[in-house]
Scaffold this motif. Sequence first.
Motif, PDB file in Angstrom:
ATOM      1  N   PRO A  94       0.827  -1.217   0.000  1.00  0.00           N
ATOM      2  CA  PRO A  94       0.000   0.000   0.000  1.00  0.00           C
ATOM      3  C   PRO A  94       0.863   1.270   0.000  1.00  0.00           C
ATOM      4  O   PRO A  94       2.084   1.192   0.122  1.00  0.00           O
ATOM      5  N   ASN A  95       0.187   2.402  -0.141  1.00  0.00           N
ATOM      6  CA  ASN A  95       0.893   3.680  -0.150  1.00  0.00           C
ATOM      7  C   ASN A  95       0.614   4.415   1.151  1.00  0.00           C
ATOM      8  O   ASN A  95      -0.541   4.611   1.510  1.00  0.00           O
ATOM      9  N   ILE A  96       1.667   4.811   1.844  1.00  0.00           N
ATOM     10  CA  ILE A  96       1.496   5.481   3.134  1.00  0.00           C
ATOM     11  C   ILE A  96       0.750   6.806   2.936  1.00  0.00           C
ATOM     12  O   ILE A  96       0.999   7.525   1.973  1.00  0.00           O
ATOM     13  N   GLY A 154      -7.431  -2.843  -4.724  1.00  0.00           N
ATOM     14  CA  GLY A 154      -6.251  -3.441  -5.349  1.00  0.00           C
ATOM     15  C   GLY A 154      -5.286  -3.956  -4.294  1.00  0.00           C
ATOM     16  O   GLY A 154      -4.711  -5.038  -4.430  1.00  0.00           O
ATOM     17  N   HIS A 155      -5.124  -3.181  -3.226  1.00  0.00           N
ATOM     18  CA  HIS A 155      -4.237  -3.619  -2.149  1.00  0.00           C
ATOM     19  C   HIS A 155      -4.843  -4.805  -1.395  1.00  0.00           C
ATOM     20  O   HIS A 155      -4.141  -5.717  -1.001  1.00  0.00           O
ATOM     21  N   LEU A 156      -6.167  -4.758  -1.216  1.00  0.00           N
ATOM     22  CA  LEU A 156      -6.837  -5.866  -0.524  1.00  0.00           C
ATOM     23  C   LEU A 156      -6.614  -7.176  -1.279  1.00  0.00           C
ATOM     24  O   LEU A 156      -6.224  -8.189  -0.713  1.00  0.00           O
ATOM     25  N   LEU A 195      11.559   8.020 -10.900  1.00  0.00           N
ATOM     26  CA  LEU A 195      10.177   7.637 -11.176  1.00  0.00           C
ATOM     27  C   LEU A 195       9.842   6.255 -10.646  1.00  0.00           C
ATOM     28  O   LEU A 195      10.728   5.460 -10.367  1.00  0.00           O
ATOM     29  N   TYR A 196       8.547   6.005 -10.568  1.00  0.00           N
ATOM     30  CA  TYR A 196       8.028   4.705 -10.138  1.00  0.00           C
ATOM     31  C   TYR A 196       8.719   3.568 -10.892  1.00  0.00           C
ATOM     32  O   TYR A 196       9.226   2.613 -10.296  1.00  0.00           O
ATOM     33  N   LEU A 197       8.778   3.682 -12.206  1.00  0.00           N
ATOM     34  CA  LEU A 197       9.378   2.622 -13.031  1.00  0.00           C
ATOM     35  C   LEU A 197      10.869   2.454 -12.753  1.00  0.00           C
ATOM     36  O   LEU A 197      11.368   1.339 -12.609  1.00  0.00           O
ATOM     37  N   ARG A 201      12.485   3.259 -10.109  1.00  0.00           N
ATOM     38  CA  ARG A 201      12.682   2.672  -8.777  1.00  0.00           C
ATOM     39  C   ARG A 201      12.470   1.168  -8.830  1.00  0.00           C
ATOM     40  O   ARG A 201      13.197   0.407  -8.208  1.00  0.00           O
ATOM     41  N   ASP A 202      11.465   0.742  -9.590  1.00  0.00           N
ATOM     42  CA  ASP A 202      11.211  -0.692  -9.713  1.00  0.00           C
ATOM     43  C   ASP A 202      12.382  -1.420 -10.375  1.00  0.00           C
ATOM     44  O   ASP A 202      12.715  -2.545  -9.991  1.00  0.00           O
ATOM     45  N   ILE A 203      12.989  -0.787 -11.365  1.00  0.00           N
ATOM     46  CA  ILE A 203      14.158  -1.399 -12.018  1.00  0.00           C
ATOM     47  C   ILE A 203      15.275  -1.572 -10.996  1.00  0.00           C
ATOM     48  O   ILE A 203      15.837  -2.659 -10.834  1.00  0.00           O
TER      49      ILE A 203
HETATM   50  N1  ARG Z   1       2.284   0.917  -4.272  1.00  0.00           N
HETATM   51  C1  ARG Z   1       1.784   0.575  -5.570  1.00  0.00           C
HETATM   52  C2  ARG Z   1       0.347   1.040  -5.735  1.00  0.00           C
HETATM   53  O1  ARG Z   1      -0.340   1.201  -4.776  1.00  0.00           O
HETATM   54  C3  ARG Z   1       1.842  -0.890  -5.846  1.00  0.00           C
HETATM   55  C4  ARG Z   1       3.228  -1.449  -5.928  1.00  0.00           C
HETATM   56  C5  ARG Z   1       3.305  -2.624  -6.816  1.00  0.00           C
HETATM   57  N2  ARG Z   1       4.627  -3.189  -6.888  1.00  0.00           N
HETATM   58  C6  ARG Z   1       5.611  -2.753  -7.636  1.00  0.00           C
HETATM   59  N3  ARG Z   1       6.785  -3.363  -7.548  1.00  0.00           N
HETATM   60  N4  ARG Z   1       5.471  -1.755  -8.463  1.00  0.00           N
HETATM   61  O2  ARG Z   1      -0.112   1.216  -6.838  1.00  0.00           O
END
Ligand code: ARG
Length: 652
Positions: free
Chosen positions: A168-170, A177-179, A392-394, A396-398
Amino acid sequence: GCLLRHKIILKNMNSIAKPMANLHVSADAKAAFAHSNPVDGYRYHISETLAPITGKPSSEIYERLAWTQTFDKGDLGLPVPALRIQGKKPGELAVEFAEKYPESELVGKPIVNGTFLQFYFKPEPLSKLIVPSILKKKTKYGTNDKLGLKDESDPSSKKKIIVEFSSPNIAKPFHAGHLRSTIIGGFLANLYDAAGWDVTRINYLGDWGRQFGLLANAFEMYGSEEKLERDPIGHLFDIYVEINRLSKSEEDAIKEKKDELKQAEEKKQDPTELQKEISAMEAKSVNEKARQYFKKLETGDKDALATWTRFRDLSIERYEKTYARLNIHFDVYSGESQVEMSRMERAVEQLRTSGLSEDSKGAVIVDLTKSKDKNTKKLGKALVKKTDGSSLYLTRDIGEAVKRYELYHFDKMLYVVSSQQDMHVAQLFKILELMGNNEVAEKCQHVNFGMVQGMSTRRGTVKFLDDILRDVGEHMHEVMKRNEKKYQQVNNPEQTADTLGISAVMVQDMKGKRINDYEFSLERMTSFEGDTGPYLQYAHARLCSITRKANLTAQDLESADLSLLTESHAINLVRALASWPDVVQNTLKTLEPTTVLTYLFKMTHMLSSSYDVLQVVGSELEVKKARMALYEAARQVLSNGMKLLGLNPVER
Ligand code: ARG
């Protein structure tokens, strides 16, 4: 390797019923029995018997032996056309094979049904093989440590899997989606555990980004230490909503000024004053403050980091309590914050030098549409670095994926993430591969799932997991009260309602195929009728109640004469129990919780139609013992299945 394997087999042979010991079958077949996947043992036995008859290698037959839809069609079925034998009609071949197939102590002659061969396990040896084995293995029945070994002869050579889920996102809402990710991910982690893999559960928090700049400012403006301590997730969320409101009104005001400026310019008026005003508004806006604060975080400012750490730690502490209610724990709380800047810079650099990325108006993108590969083309253009240089999100994932590989050397990694992020995850895997990290990319798998419609609480839209669970628990309590007589018998109704409520949510979520959307319905999921969580719980509690009333000892059950299980209800139940380990093994292929649930519902339906026929209390002692052994085995399998799904079976 072989030696050890045979030792294991010999050791286990004692626990295998007599017919097995005398059977002339291969080591593979015996191993399957010994490792307690009986159906697999039968599969070997049948395919080895059929090999000389059909002239096909037994391994090929083995692959084709499939579950039947219902037991009247046998325990295993073979579609003869699948063997691709030239020259004769499959129907004729089926007849010929059935005639030549010798009956054994375990399996009767097959029945021909069109081009199908139907194999039936003989009831008595099956009961004597299965029931004692379940009573002995208990919670271990259905698990199979061997599946997760890199080297079968070395029990310490476990394969390593990372399951990333929940995430989840703080300070933001915990949405459906998180559930789903939490429920499905928890289940998958259990599943690999049961198969003997070394599992690491990672929660990849959304704990980085400009929102933390906003949050820190919000806390300065509206925060309360006391509220933060008491309810960190709720408080952070509230002040985040508050500051977003402020930010929005500031933005609106700035936009208005900009419109004024435009008009002034059109009328050729002097814009200087307006421009100054706009700059001043922007400079003192909360958005700008947030940006600066986040900059401080990214450059490692001690005070800023201390505040951020506090928010994060308090939130995690609270999450852990809620996850515990679902029987879930995480080995690692990672998150977007945990990917070092240097790592992302290295990634961007690697993309640049390998010619994969290009500059686009000051930003860096990877243009996958240029690829020759049709599937890669569809992935579009991916942004890996913003104009202002921030990550960015991407990206960071890499960085995180490469980091995890360095840390854990995993053999497999699952991303349990909503199908709304299909594109993101596909870009991630593709870029990892193109960057030269194929070793990482090929071990990654996206386990996706569909949406939930209509998930809201009585108090409005859902914010947190606790809100959902509280609502379902309350509703469950009301449903339980509708049956006054049964309600009186429950010792701790609130707690039971809470447990049943959680089961209700989880079963509803796992009942269909993952990719399907579903409608969140309190009324339907909390019903004791239909394929629901409360129905499974009821089935388990009923078996416990039979045990209490029968009042037999473990010794009674072990010494029961299982040849007394002659009724078709009893025989079919044994057949169902025998297939549980094979269901688990198949679930490792489908990665679908519905594979397990479909089985459990089928089995519990068989149980409920058995009670009138197979009575325990009131039966003659030997019959009573045999039936109770069967029910206890069924309870064990139901309990194992429920626990695998993450449910807490109740006893009353
Ligand atoms: N925190 C993200 C969201 O709520 C989900 C993360 C999914 N995992 C990942 N490695 N991108 O959308």
